[in-house]
Design an enzyme around this catalytic site. Structure first.
Site, PDB file in Angstrom:
ATOM      1  N   CYS A   9       0.828  -1.210   0.000  1.00 28.66           N
ATOM      2  CA  CYS A   9       0.000   0.000   0.000  1.00 28.66           C
ATOM      3  C   CYS A   9       0.865   1.264   0.000  1.00 28.66           C
ATOM      4  O   CYS A   9       2.004   1.253   0.445  1.00 28.66           O
ATOM      5  CB  CYS A   9      -0.858   0.036   1.245  1.00 28.66           C
ATOM      6  SG  CYS A   9      -1.816  -1.453   1.514  1.00 28.66           S
TER       7      CYS A   9
ATOM      8  N   TRP B 270      -3.169  -2.576  -1.421  1.00 32.22           N
ATOM      9  CA  TRP B 270      -2.748  -3.904  -1.895  1.00 32.22           C
ATOM     10  C   TRP B 270      -3.425  -4.873  -0.948  1.00 32.22           C
ATOM     11  O   TRP B 270      -3.041  -4.964   0.229  1.00 32.22           O
ATOM     12  CB  TRP B 270      -1.224  -3.985  -1.798  1.00 32.22           C
ATOM     13  CG  TRP B 270      -0.577  -5.069  -2.575  1.00 32.22           C
ATOM     14  CD1 TRP B 270      -0.302  -5.070  -3.909  1.00 32.22           C
ATOM     15  CD2 TRP B 270      -0.080  -6.309  -2.060  1.00 32.22           C
ATOM     16  NE1 TRP B 270       0.344  -6.229  -4.249  1.00 32.22           N
ATOM     17  CE2 TRP B 270       0.491  -7.004  -3.153  1.00 32.22           C
ATOM     18  CE3 TRP B 270      -0.045  -6.918  -0.801  1.00 32.22           C
ATOM     19  CZ2 TRP B 270       1.081  -8.264  -3.030  1.00 32.22           C
ATOM     20  CZ3 TRP B 270       0.539  -8.164  -0.676  1.00 32.22           C
ATOM     21  CH2 TRP B 270       1.085  -8.817  -1.771  1.00 32.22           C
TER      22      TRP B 270
ATOM     23  N   HIS C 211      21.106 -35.414 -10.312  1.00 40.05           N
ATOM     24  CA  HIS C 211      20.434 -35.883  -9.096  1.00 40.05           C
ATOM     25  C   HIS C 211      18.934 -35.605  -9.142  1.00 40.05           C
ATOM     26  O   HIS C 211      18.272 -35.568  -8.112  1.00 40.05           O
ATOM     27  CB  HIS C 211      21.092 -35.255  -7.872  1.00 40.05           C
ATOM     28  CG  HIS C 211      22.545 -35.569  -7.773  1.00 40.05           C
ATOM     29  ND1 HIS C 211      23.013 -36.819  -7.446  1.00 40.05           N
ATOM     30  CD2 HIS C 211      23.650 -34.826  -8.048  1.00 40.05           C
ATOM     31  CE1 HIS C 211      24.340 -36.826  -7.488  1.00 40.05           C
ATOM     32  NE2 HIS C 211      24.743 -35.613  -7.862  1.00 40.05           N
TER      33      HIS C 211
ATOM     34  N   LYS D 284      14.414 -13.281 -11.888  1.00 34.04           N
ATOM     35  CA  LYS D 284      14.089 -12.112 -12.714  1.00 34.04           C
ATOM     36  C   LYS D 284      13.161 -12.516 -13.849  1.00 34.04           C
ATOM     37  O   LYS D 284      12.169 -11.860 -14.125  1.00 34.04           O
ATOM     38  CB  LYS D 284      15.401 -11.526 -13.263  1.00 34.04           C
ATOM     39  CG  LYS D 284      15.411 -10.085 -13.505  1.00 34.04           C
ATOM     40  CD  LYS D 284      15.831  -9.250 -12.326  1.00 34.04           C
ATOM     41  CE  LYS D 284      15.049  -9.505 -11.060  1.00 34.04           C
ATOM     42  NZ  LYS D 284      15.590  -8.899  -9.903  1.00 34.04           N
TER      43      LYS D 284
ATOM     44  N   GLU E  50      19.425 -15.655  -9.441  1.00 37.76           N
ATOM     45  CA  GLU E  50      18.894 -14.325  -9.699  1.00 37.76           C
ATOM     46  C   GLU E  50      18.282 -14.235 -11.103  1.00 37.76           C
ATOM     47  O   GLU E  50      17.210 -13.670 -11.289  1.00 37.76           O
ATOM     48  CB  GLU E  50      20.005 -13.275  -9.495  1.00 37.76           C
ATOM     49  CG  GLU E  50      19.648 -11.853  -9.834  1.00 37.76           C
ATOM     50  CD  GLU E  50      18.411 -11.324  -9.120  1.00 37.76           C
ATOM     51  OE1 GLU E  50      17.902 -11.969  -8.192  1.00 37.76           O
ATOM     52  OE2 GLU E  50      17.933 -10.247  -9.527  1.00 37.76           O
TER      53      GLU E  50
ATOM     54  N   LYS F 194       6.513  -3.715  -4.730  1.00 41.04           N
ATOM     55  CA  LYS F 194       7.917  -3.332  -4.694  1.00 41.04           C
ATOM     56  C   LYS F 194       8.522  -3.545  -3.309  1.00 41.04           C
ATOM     57  O   LYS F 194       9.634  -4.015  -3.171  1.00 41.04           O
ATOM     58  CB  LYS F 194       8.051  -1.866  -5.115  1.00 41.04           C
ATOM     59  CG  LYS F 194       9.480  -1.347  -5.102  1.00 41.04           C
ATOM     60  CD  LYS F 194      10.332  -2.081  -6.120  1.00 41.04           C
ATOM     61  CE  LYS F 194      11.784  -1.639  -6.091  1.00 41.04           C
ATOM     62  NZ  LYS F 194      12.647  -2.615  -6.785  1.00 41.04           N
TER      63      LYS F 194
ATOM     64  N   GLU G 282       9.536 -13.622 -12.509  1.00 45.42           N
ATOM     65  CA  GLU G 282       8.684 -12.599 -11.884  1.00 45.42           C
ATOM     66  C   GLU G 282       8.067 -11.641 -12.898  1.00 45.42           C
ATOM     67  O   GLU G 282       6.984 -11.136 -12.685  1.00 45.42           O
ATOM     68  CB  GLU G 282       9.407 -11.855 -10.752  1.00 45.42           C
ATOM     69  CG  GLU G 282      10.307 -10.720 -11.137  1.00 45.42           C
ATOM     70  CD  GLU G 282      10.847  -9.941  -9.925  1.00 45.42           C
ATOM     71  OE1 GLU G 282      12.045  -9.679  -9.915  1.00 45.42           O
ATOM     72  OE2 GLU G 282      10.079  -9.585  -9.010  1.00 45.42           O
TER      73      GLU G 282
ATOM     74  N   ARG H 272       4.736   0.608  -6.262  1.00 49.05           N
ATOM     75  CA  ARG H 272       4.794  -0.300  -5.119  1.00 49.05           C
ATOM     76  C   ARG H 272       3.837  -1.477  -5.280  1.00 49.05           C
ATOM     77  O   ARG H 272       3.933  -2.451  -4.547  1.00 49.05           O
ATOM     78  CB  ARG H 272       4.434   0.461  -3.835  1.00 49.05           C
ATOM     79  CG  ARG H 272       5.408   1.554  -3.495  1.00 49.05           C
ATOM     80  CD  ARG H 272       4.870   2.429  -2.399  1.00 49.05           C
ATOM     81  NE  ARG H 272       4.714   1.708  -1.148  1.00 49.05           N
ATOM     82  CZ  ARG H 272       5.610   1.718  -0.174  1.00 49.05           C
ATOM     83  NH1 ARG H 272       6.703   2.391  -0.303  1.00 49.05           N
ATOM     84  NH2 ARG H 272       5.395   1.038   0.946  1.00 49.05           N
TER      85      ARG H 272
ATOM     86  N   ASN I 179      -1.614   1.498   6.205  1.00 49.32           N
ATOM     87  CA  ASN I 179      -0.700   0.492   5.650  1.00 49.32           C
ATOM     88  C   ASN I 179      -0.329  -0.453   6.779  1.00 49.32           C
ATOM     89  O   ASN I 179      -0.116  -0.004   7.907  1.00 49.32           O
ATOM     90  CB  ASN I 179       0.603   1.136   5.147  1.00 49.32           C
ATOM     91  CG  ASN I 179       0.418   1.850   3.831  1.00 49.32           C
ATOM     92  OD1 ASN I 179      -0.683   1.935   3.321  1.00 49.32           O
ATOM     93  ND2 ASN I 179       1.508   2.362   3.287  1.00 49.32           N
ATOM     94  N   GLY I 180      -0.202  -1.739   6.454  1.00 50.83           N
ATOM     95  CA  GLY I 180       0.199  -2.709   7.474  1.00 50.83           C
ATOM     96  C   GLY I 180      -0.884  -3.744   7.695  1.00 50.83           C
ATOM     97  O   GLY I 180      -1.833  -3.851   6.902  1.00 50.83           O
TER      98      GLY I 180
HETATM   99  O1  M6R Z   1      13.501  -4.157  -0.567  1.00 51.02           O
HETATM  100  P1  M6R Z   1      14.173  -5.482  -0.459  1.00 51.02           P
HETATM  101  O2  M6R Z   1      15.491  -5.520  -1.169  1.00 51.02           O
HETATM  102  O3  M6R Z   1      14.313  -5.957   0.961  1.00 51.02           O
HETATM  103  O4  M6R Z   1      13.232  -6.503  -1.194  1.00 51.02           O
HETATM  104  C1  M6R Z   1      13.494  -7.877  -1.181  1.00 51.02           C
HETATM  105  C2  M6R Z   1      12.696  -8.588  -2.228  1.00 51.02           C
HETATM  106  O5  M6R Z   1      11.329  -8.412  -2.016  1.00 51.02           O
HETATM  107  C3  M6R Z   1      13.039  -8.092  -3.645  1.00 51.02           C
HETATM  108  O6  M6R Z   1      14.403  -8.210  -3.903  1.00 51.02           O
HETATM  109  C4  M6R Z   1      12.263  -8.895  -4.704  1.00 51.02           C
HETATM  110  O7  M6R Z   1      12.689 -10.219  -4.712  1.00 51.02           O
HETATM  111  C5  M6R Z   1      12.433  -8.254  -6.080  1.00 51.02           C
HETATM  112  N1  M6R Z   1      11.160  -7.878  -6.584  1.00 51.02           N
HETATM  113  C6  M6R Z   1      13.020  -9.155  -7.098  1.00 51.02           C
HETATM  114  O8  M6R Z   1      13.237  -8.498  -8.301  1.00 51.02           O
END
Ligand code: M6R
Length: 609
Positions: A2, A77, A505, A486, A482, A604, A489, A27, A101-102
């Site tokens: 949010c 959100w 394995h 990427k 990674e 985000k 997602e 976000r 928020n929260g």
């Molecule tokens: O703000 P942060 O770096 O703590 O966030 C951690 C993850 O939520 C963040 O890296 C997430 O995996 C990304 N969207 C990946 O691209």
């Protein structure tokens, strides 16, 4: 997650609220709304869908008269209750209009009490219950009502509250969820994220937890629970407003990928002294913290955790100290073995990730030394850590982390070499040599970006596939994790990362004709092994895409595509490889017609558990 924006002052508030919500869109959210004072009455417009939809509704509803100078806005959100207009914020009950928020964990219990009283309707959301509770306790003194209410609440919250009989004043309080605020000649501003304040000020403060901020047109007064006025520490950010805009790029993600030579320059160059040695003086990290460290635990989530996987390999190789990398969401519930000789490194772009923050707090409880690698200045993780290394990557808006990741890697390199030099694990000469190589990474990344057309061709080739596998050894395995995250997602294509030596394995059974395998082969000490692993998957019909560091000789019959990255030191290949994998994910998503800046279901900054 949010987003919150609040404003009271001399300017037209509705525009500020809508612009603020647009800045917070990145976000992730599913509905949006604003409330504002107009002729001393509160008006609310809210809707599911995008802020542009809300803007249309505002114009339709208030075509005649848009005048207001105080209001609050929210992007939601959903966590509790479906995505509906009613569940969108702001919520109004009695004298109170609120955004939140929260997550309020004990909301159901409070709801049952209200149900018995028959005072309020049944609710689907925790935020509505918070609004009801504050209204229920309100007897003309906003601060008292807020104080009493939050004493009953369990969980995390950032609230902005309008009281109907207190025109043009916003009250705020937070616990666990971020709120930053600033005041200037135009008025008082508050937001969940600095990005929304950037057009108005670069000087701001973080509202301390469990303190009440009263925003009026002429000032912001912050008081603790005893009523004592406090002066929160002012912070300055040198982020340029343009860094939070697309500046001609079609997407934030592409812009942020392209910013990496510059963002890494900001991370690295100010931390090299005239002798070309790492210098963490500006970060106030004293060498004595390394004296007694005999174990390092890196804790983070998602991409930041993947940066930690690279950090582990570097640190163990150079420092000869055991390093473990933990997912924050697991770590916090595993009763980890920590002691005062442990250094806990938390890594986070936002500095607000709930699990990482909880892990940090746990580490502190157990007397470990804590150091964080964070992008957002003044964020909770930065503030609560004993020491901070800021990544200085500038605002990262796209949900998929790119420039923050390479900046995190850069901080881990700097920290490792700094520590290694202090512990005499490397000589001055070796360290200088390493730092020279390190600074050569900036032009190498620039050259990698020039490989865009080759990468586009590979993206075209994988868009129709259901599964993609990434394989590598050592640093290449860390990078594979990674690369795979990427891609999945933002393209929604299923992908997996495997340590190449693990294939037989289990994973080999998934490799059939035409399955794309992206093989990272940048590490010379395991190169022959990696080639054998590539042959294994090739023999099962896989489509092979090799990413190599420079132009290693290799038979062209073992691959379909090959990207030869500019040659760099093996230790530094994660930087050029990361940029390649980011571009690959970006173009795959683009060709699939997906909004990669805001992929479905993702936020985000994950400020709730
Ligand atoms: O703000 P942060 O770096 O703590 O966030 C951690 C993850 O939520 C963040 O890296 C997430 O995996 C990304 N969207 C990946 O691209």
């Amino acid at each position: 997650m949010c987003g919150i924006i609040g404003y009271t002052g001399q300017l037209e508030s509705i525009t500020i609220l809508l612009e603020g919500l647009k800045a917070l869109e990145y976000r992730g959210y599913d509905s949006a709304g604003i409330s504002f004072f107009h002729n001393n009455q509160i008006q609310t417009v809210k809707t599911t869908g995008k802020v542009s939809e809300l803007e249309r509704n505002v114009i339709e509803t208030h075509r005649q008269d848009l005048s207001s100078t105080c209001g609050i806005g929210h992007t939601r959100w959903a966590t509790h209750g479906g995505v509906t207009d009613i569940n969108s914020h702001p919520h109004t009950f009695g004298n109170v209009t609120l955004i939140h928020n929260g997550i309020i964990e004990n909301y159901h219990q409070i709801e049952l009490e209200f149900a018995t009283m028959g005072k309020y309707p049944r609710s689907q959301t925790d935020s509505e219950i918070a609004a009801m509770l504050i209204d229920h306790l309100y007897q003309g003194n906003p601060t008292e009502a807020i104080k009493k209410a939050v004493k009953r609440l369990e969980g995390s919250y950032a609230f902005c509250i309008l009281f109907h009989d207190q025109p043009d004043v916003i009250y705020s309080i937070r616990l666990g969820s971020p709120l930053v605020a600033c005041h200037n000649s135009q008025g008082s501003f508050i937001a969940s994220d600095l990005v929304a304040l950037l057009p108005y000020s670069k000087d701001y403060f973080v509202l301390p937890e469990y303190h009440i901020a009263k925003l009026t047109k002429s000032e912001i007064i912050v008081t603790d629970f005893d009523g004592t006025i406090i002066s929160p520490k002012m912070l300055h950010v040198n982020w340029d407003i343009r860094s939070a805009q697309k500046n001609g790029y079609p997407h934030f993600m592409l812009k942020e990928i392209y910013e990496q030579p510059t963002s890494l320059h900001s991370t690295l160059i100010p931390r090299l002294n005239q002798d070309f040695l790492p210098d963490l003086t500006m970060d106030h990290i004293p060498n004595r913290i390394f004296d007694s460290i005999n174990r390092i635990i890196i804790v983070a989530c998602g991409t930041a955790m993947h940066a930690g996987l690279v950090g582990k390999i570097l640190m163990e190789r150079l420092l000869r100290i055991p390093v473990t990398v933990e997912l924050a969401s697991e770590f916090r519930y595993q009763d980890p073995i920590l002691c005062d000789n442990s250094l806990v490194i938390t890594i986070s772009q936002s500095g607000e990730t709930a699990d990482t923050l909880a892990a940090l707090r746990l580490a502190k409880e157990k007397s470990s030394t804590t150091l964080s690698i964070v992008n957002v200045k003044g964020s909770s993780i930065a503030r609560e850590s004993d020491y901070v290394l800021y990544t200085h990557a500038g605002p990262e808006i796209a949900v998929a982390s790119t420039k923050a990741y390479t900046a995190q890697l850069a901080c881990l390199y700097l920290l490792t070499y700094h520590f290694a030099l202090y512990k005499e694990r490397v000589t001055i000469k070796e360290c200088q040599e390493a730092m020279k190589n390190f600074s050569a990474i900036l032009p190498a990344i620039q050259k990698t970006l020039e490989l865009e057309n080759e990468i586009k061709e590979i993206s075209q080739n994988i868009i129709k596939t259901k599964d993609v596998f990434f394989i590598g050894r050592g640093l290449d395995y860390a990078l594979s994790c990674e690369g795979s995250l990427k891609l999945k997602e933002i393209s929604y294509i299923h992908s997996e990362a495997y340590a190449a030596g693990e294939l037989k394995h289990g994973t080999l059974s998934l490799i059939t004709d035409g399955v794309p395998v992206i093989a990272l082969a940048t590490q010379s000490h395991v190169y022959p092994k990696m080639i054998s692993n590539i042959r294994e998957v090739r023999a099962r019909g896989a489509r092979i895409i090799i990413i190599s560091n420079g132009d290693f000789p290799m038979e062209n019959s073992i691959y379909d595509y090959r990207i030869s990255l500019p040659m760099v030191d093996d230790f530094l290949a994660p930087f050029t490889a990361a940029v390649t994998l980011q571009l690959l994910a970006y173009y795959t998503s683009l060709y699939l017609g997906i909004d990669m800046d805001q992929p479905r279901n993702l936020a985000k900054s994950v400020t709730v558990e």
